[in-house]
Design a protein around this motif. Structure first.
Motif, PDB file in Angstrom:
ATOM      1  N   ALA A   1       0.789  -1.075  -0.059  1.00 48.00           N
ATOM      2  CA  ALA A   1      -0.057  -0.259  -0.251  1.00 48.00           C
ATOM      3  C   ALA A   1       1.152   1.044   0.226  1.00 48.00           C
ATOM      4  CB  ALA A   1      -1.056  -0.020   1.831  1.00 48.00           C
TER       5      ALA A   1
ATOM      6  N   ASP B   1       1.111   6.242  -1.090  1.00 47.60           N
ATOM      7  CA  ASP B   1      -0.117   7.327  -1.043  1.00 47.60           C
ATOM      8  C   ASP B   1       1.305   7.984  -2.498  1.00 47.60           C
ATOM      9  OD1 ASP B   1      -1.052   6.385   0.871  1.00 47.60           O
ATOM     10  OD2 ASP B   1      -0.775   7.766   1.838  1.00 47.60           O
TER      11      ASP B   1
ATOM     12  N   THR C   1      -4.178   8.420  -2.315  1.00 48.87           N
ATOM     13  CA  THR C   1      -4.276   7.213  -1.017  1.00 48.87           C
ATOM     14  C   THR C   1      -4.986   6.294  -1.000  1.00 48.87           C
ATOM     15  OG1 THR C   1      -6.915   8.247  -0.052  1.00 48.87           O
ATOM     16  CG2 THR C   1      -4.389   9.586   0.589  1.00 48.87           C
ATOM     17  N   ASN C   2      -3.453   4.677   0.216  1.00 47.39           N
ATOM     18  CA  ASN C   2      -4.399   3.793  -0.230  1.00 47.39           C
ATOM     19  C   ASN C   2      -4.466   3.355  -1.454  1.00 47.39           C
ATOM     20  OD1 ASN C   2      -4.127   3.967   2.883  1.00 47.39           O
ATOM     21  ND2 ASN C   2      -6.414   4.807   2.553  1.00 47.39           N
TER      22      ASN C   2
ATOM     23  N   GLU D   1      -3.226  -0.038  -3.460  1.00 48.14           N
ATOM     24  CA  GLU D   1      -2.443  -1.084  -2.991  1.00 48.14           C
ATOM     25  C   GLU D   1      -1.993  -1.851  -4.140  1.00 48.14           C
ATOM     26  OE1 GLU D   1      -4.298  -5.224  -0.944  1.00 48.14           O
ATOM     27  OE2 GLU D   1      -5.352  -3.151  -0.649  1.00 48.14           O
TER      28      GLU D   1
END
Length: 366
Positions: A300, A302, A343-344, A346
């Motif tokens: 993960a 950002d 953001t986040n 993955e």
């Protein structure tokens, strides 16, 4: 800076003789001799899981032998925590000591080991203890293991002399015909580079006699085929030559990665449309590439509006955390084009072998 001592002559104008040079005897505790290289063998301890019971070993693999030059801190024990699935395979391997950045071959050794089939076990642990001895006094089988697993640096000459002690073929016996096994007919071991050292004598006619298996990794098919290959080899004529040796090896079969869990229902890659300025460049962890061990990691991170990648973290990795650390470094070294910010994100990164052992081209979410 060394000060300059000025000597003044007396009234007679004579220059006094220089003072005597005093030489102190050497201090034995301050020896300048080069330390003798030490061969380090890594011995696995028992495996205990959360119940406290010992997990029976079916196939225990040792880390490759290493060479310590005697400088700095000596090698310390390597400890791991992991789980064992119902087939006896170690999973979720995490190095606990030394820290994860201390690369080595213990992680691959544990990943290719097998334990008794049964119920899944959690909270398992193992420690590999270093056993050191001067390289020129080590057991020949341990020296052979170091050479056959392509370790560096090279053994010192004294260690090679011990490995080939009494070998009367070394001065100049040349092969006229070197036979080899049909390696395609020999089963390869997943995650293990098998080898066999064959001993033999050379008769005056150049034929091989007294062919025998000296030591190896326990692949019986390879040992038998290697003995037959030496029996069919021929050398230059000359006097009877004893205690000759020759190694054969079989590269590891691919040890597939444990299955990656399916994505949650409705999962989407928030950063699928992200365009890279510096694309992620995957580098297969070398110790695992050498053993053909595959793995994967979920990462993960950002992405800032100006393209910088940050807050990179490993969510999960199999079969060891070394794959997670490798994937994390890959993402950290990349950068994206200007964007609206994410953001986040993955990404699932796979490390797969293909063909003769070369890793696949770098990619993510593959």
């Amino acid at each position: 800076m060394i000060g300059l001592l000025s000597l003044l002559a007396g009234a007679t104008g004579l220059v006094p003789p220089p003072p005597p040079i005093l030489i102190s005897p050497p201090d034995p505790s301050q020896s300048t001799d080069t330390p003798a290289p030490q061969l380090v063998s890594w011995i696995p301890g028992p495996v205990r899981c959360e119940t406290g019971a010992e997990a029976p070993v079916v196939e225990g693999r040792r880390p490759y032998n290493t060479l310590w030059n005697g400088r700095g801190s000596p090698p310390s024990a390597m400890a791991f925590e992991f789980a064992i699935d119902p087939t006896g395979r170690p999973l979720s391997i995490v190095r606990t000591s030394p820290p994860a950045y201390a690369q080595g071959t213990a992680g691959p050794a544990l990943a290719s080991s097998r334990y008794e089939v049964g119920a899944a076990r959690e909270g398992c642990s193992i420690t590999y203890q270093p056993v050191m001895r001067p390289a020129d006094k080590a057991e020949p089988v341990e020296l052979a293991s170091y050479v056959m697993t392509n370790q560096t640096p090279r053994l010192p000459k004294e260690a090679y002399d011990r490995l080939h002690a009494g070998d009367e073929c070394r001065p100049g016996t040349q092969p006229l015909m070197r036979a080899f096994p049909n390696f395609d007919d020999i089963p390869a071991t997943p995650g293990v580079r098998d080898w066999a050292m064959i001993g033999f004598d050379v008769a005056a006619s150049g034929e091989t006699v007294n062919v025998r298996h000296l030591y190896g990794t326990g692949n019986d098919a390879l040992a038998k085929a290697s003995e037959e290959a030496v029996e069919n080899s021929r050398f230059t004529e000359g006097p009877l030559r004893r205690n000759c040796s020759y190694p054969y090896w079989r590269n590891a079969a691919v040890l597939p990665a444990p299955p990656a869990p399916p994505r949650a229902p409705g999962w989407t890659d928030l950063c699928e449309a992200l365009e890279w300025n510096r694309e992620p460049q995957r580098i297969f962890p070398e110790a695992y590439l050498a053993r053909s061990i595959e793995g994967w990691a979920d990462i993960a991170y950002d992405v800032a509006t100006w393209g910088e990648v940050g807050n990179v973290r490993v969510l999960r990795a199999e079969p060891t955390d070394d794959f997670g650390e490798a994937a994390k470094r890959m993402i950290e070294r990349s950068s994206a084009q200007k964007n609206t910010g994410f953001t986040n994100c993955e990404t699932r990164v796979f490390y797969r072998m293909q063909g003769s052992g070369a890793p696949e081209p770098a990619s993510v979410n593959s």
